[in-house]
Design a protein around this motif. Structure first.
Motif, short mmCIF file in Angstrom:
data_model
loop_
_atom_site.label_atom_id
_atom_site.label_comp_id
_atom_site.label_asym_id
_atom_site.label_seq_id
_atom_site.Cartn_x
_atom_site.Cartn_y
_atom_site.Cartn_z
N ALA A 18 0.84 -1.20 0.00
CA ALA A 18 0.00 0.00 0.00
C ALA A 18 0.87 1.24 0.00
O ALA A 18 1.98 1.25 0.52
CB ALA A 18 -0.90 0.01 1.22
N GLY A 19 0.32 2.30 -0.56
CA GLY A 19 0.97 3.60 -0.53
C GLY A 19 0.40 4.45 0.59
O GLY A 19 -0.01 3.94 1.63
N LEU A 20 0.31 5.73 0.35
CA LEU A 20 -0.22 6.65 1.36
C LEU A 20 -1.73 6.52 1.49
O LEU A 20 -2.41 6.11 0.55
CB LEU A 20 0.14 8.09 0.98
CG LEU A 20 1.61 8.46 1.14
CD1 LEU A 20 1.84 9.86 0.60
CD2 LEU A 20 2.03 8.38 2.59
N PRO A 21 -2.26 6.91 2.64
CA PRO A 21 -3.72 6.92 2.81
C PRO A 21 -4.39 7.91 1.86
O PRO A 21 -3.83 8.96 1.54
CB PRO A 21 -3.91 7.37 4.26
CG PRO A 21 -2.62 7.09 4.94
CD PRO A 21 -1.57 7.26 3.88
N ILE A 22 -5.61 7.56 1.42
CA ILE A 22 -6.38 8.43 0.54
C ILE A 22 -7.74 8.76 1.15
O ILE A 22 -8.53 9.46 0.53
CB ILE A 22 -6.56 7.80 -0.86
CG1 ILE A 22 -7.22 6.43 -0.76
CG2 ILE A 22 -5.23 7.74 -1.58
CD1 ILE A 22 -7.55 5.81 -2.10
N ALA A 23 -8.01 8.28 2.33
CA ALA A 23 -9.26 8.55 3.03
C ALA A 23 -8.94 8.89 4.48
O ALA A 23 -7.88 8.53 5.01
CB ALA A 23 -10.19 7.34 2.97
N TRP A 24 -9.87 9.55 5.14
CA TRP A 24 -9.63 9.96 6.52
C TRP A 24 -9.44 8.73 7.42
O TRP A 24 -8.69 8.79 8.40
CB TRP A 24 -10.74 10.86 7.04
CG TRP A 24 -12.06 10.18 7.26
CD1 TRP A 24 -13.09 10.08 6.39
CD2 TRP A 24 -12.47 9.49 8.45
NE1 TRP A 24 -14.12 9.38 6.94
CE2 TRP A 24 -13.77 9.00 8.22
CE3 TRP A 24 -11.88 9.25 9.68
CZ2 TRP A 24 -14.46 8.27 9.17
CZ3 TRP A 24 -12.57 8.52 10.62
CH2 TRP A 24 -13.86 8.04 10.36
N GLN A 25 -10.10 7.62 7.10
CA GLN A 25 -9.95 6.41 7.90
C GLN A 25 -8.51 5.89 7.85
O GLN A 25 -7.97 5.43 8.85
CB GLN A 25 -10.91 5.32 7.43
CG GLN A 25 -12.36 5.67 7.61
CD GLN A 25 -12.98 6.25 6.35
OE1 GLN A 25 -12.30 6.85 5.52
NE2 GLN A 25 -14.28 6.09 6.21
N GLY A 26 -7.91 5.96 6.67
CA GLY A 26 -6.52 5.54 6.53
C GLY A 26 -5.57 6.43 7.30
O GLY A 26 -4.64 5.96 7.95
N TRP A 27 -5.81 7.75 7.24
CA TRP A 27 -4.98 8.68 8.01
C TRP A 27 -5.15 8.45 9.51
O TRP A 27 -4.18 8.49 10.27
CB TRP A 27 -5.30 10.13 7.64
CG TRP A 27 -4.71 10.52 6.32
CD1 TRP A 27 -5.38 10.74 5.16
CD2 TRP A 27 -3.33 10.70 6.03
NE1 TRP A 27 -4.50 11.05 4.15
CE2 TRP A 27 -3.23 11.04 4.67
CE3 TRP A 27 -2.16 10.61 6.78
CZ2 TRP A 27 -2.00 11.29 4.04
CZ3 TRP A 27 -0.94 10.86 6.15
CH2 TRP A 27 -0.88 11.19 4.81
N LEU A 29 -5.94 5.63 10.98
CA LEU A 29 -5.24 4.39 11.29
C LEU A 29 -3.74 4.62 11.38
O LEU A 29 -3.09 4.15 12.33
CB LEU A 29 -5.56 3.33 10.22
CG LEU A 29 -4.91 1.97 10.41
CD1 LEU A 29 -5.49 1.28 11.63
CD2 LEU A 29 -5.11 1.12 9.16
N LEU A 30 -3.18 5.35 10.44
CA LEU A 30 -1.75 5.62 10.44
C LEU A 30 -1.33 6.47 11.64
O LEU A 30 -0.32 6.19 12.29
CB LEU A 30 -1.35 6.31 9.14
CG LEU A 30 0.14 6.52 8.90
CD1 LEU A 30 0.88 5.18 8.89
CD2 LEU A 30 0.36 7.24 7.58
N ILE A 31 -2.11 7.48 11.97
CA ILE A 31 -1.81 8.32 13.14
C ILE A 31 -1.91 7.50 14.42
O ILE A 31 -1.09 7.64 15.33
CB ILE A 31 -2.72 9.55 13.17
CG1 ILE A 31 -2.33 10.50 12.03
CG2 ILE A 31 -2.67 10.27 14.51
CD1 ILE A 31 -3.31 11.61 11.77
N GLY A 32 -2.90 6.63 14.50
CA GLY A 32 -3.02 5.75 15.66
C GLY A 32 -1.83 4.81 15.80
O GLY A 32 -1.33 4.58 16.91
N TYR A 33 -1.35 4.29 14.69
CA TYR A 33 -0.18 3.41 14.70
C TYR A 33 1.06 4.17 15.18
O TYR A 33 1.83 3.66 16.00
CB TYR A 33 0.05 2.82 13.32
CG TYR A 33 1.28 1.96 13.22
CD1 TYR A 33 1.29 0.68 13.75
CD2 TYR A 33 2.43 2.42 12.61
CE1 TYR A 33 2.42 -0.12 13.68
CE2 TYR A 33 3.56 1.64 12.52
CZ TYR A 33 3.55 0.37 13.06
OH TYR A 33 4.66 -0.41 12.99
#
Length: 86
Positions: A18-27, A29-33
């Motif tokens: 996967a590349g960078l997030p493209i939806a707020w849910q992905g962002w 998830l990444l910030i939570g990680y």
């Protein structure tokens, strides 16, 4: 656009994954990680003996969860890509 096409992450243009997030849910998830990773670092700094083993376990589970969710929510799935449009 079908529901299957709406992913949280863009596929990588070259390679696998996967590349960078493209939806707020992905962002989110990444910030939570990243927050979990920073918390583990603080735990290890606080108590290296117990925090090291516990921190490793927490970080390992968080990484596996991130990979599992990212694989499930990547638009087009994870497969090897050579840079073409697909």
């Amino acid at each position: 656009m079908s529901k299957e096409d709406q992913g949280w992450f863009a596929p990588k243009r070259y390679g696998y994954g996967a590349g960078l997030p493209i939806a707020w849910q992905g962002w989110a998830l990444l910030i939570g990680y990243i927050a979990i990773a920073l918390s583990v670092a603080l735990l290890i700094e606080w108590d290296a003996e117990i925090g090291g083993a516990t921190g490793f376990a927490i970080f390992f589970v968080a990484t596996i969860a991130l990979m599992y969710i990212a694989k499930a929510k990547t638009r087009g799935g994870w497969k090897w890509r050579w840079g073409g449009d697909d």
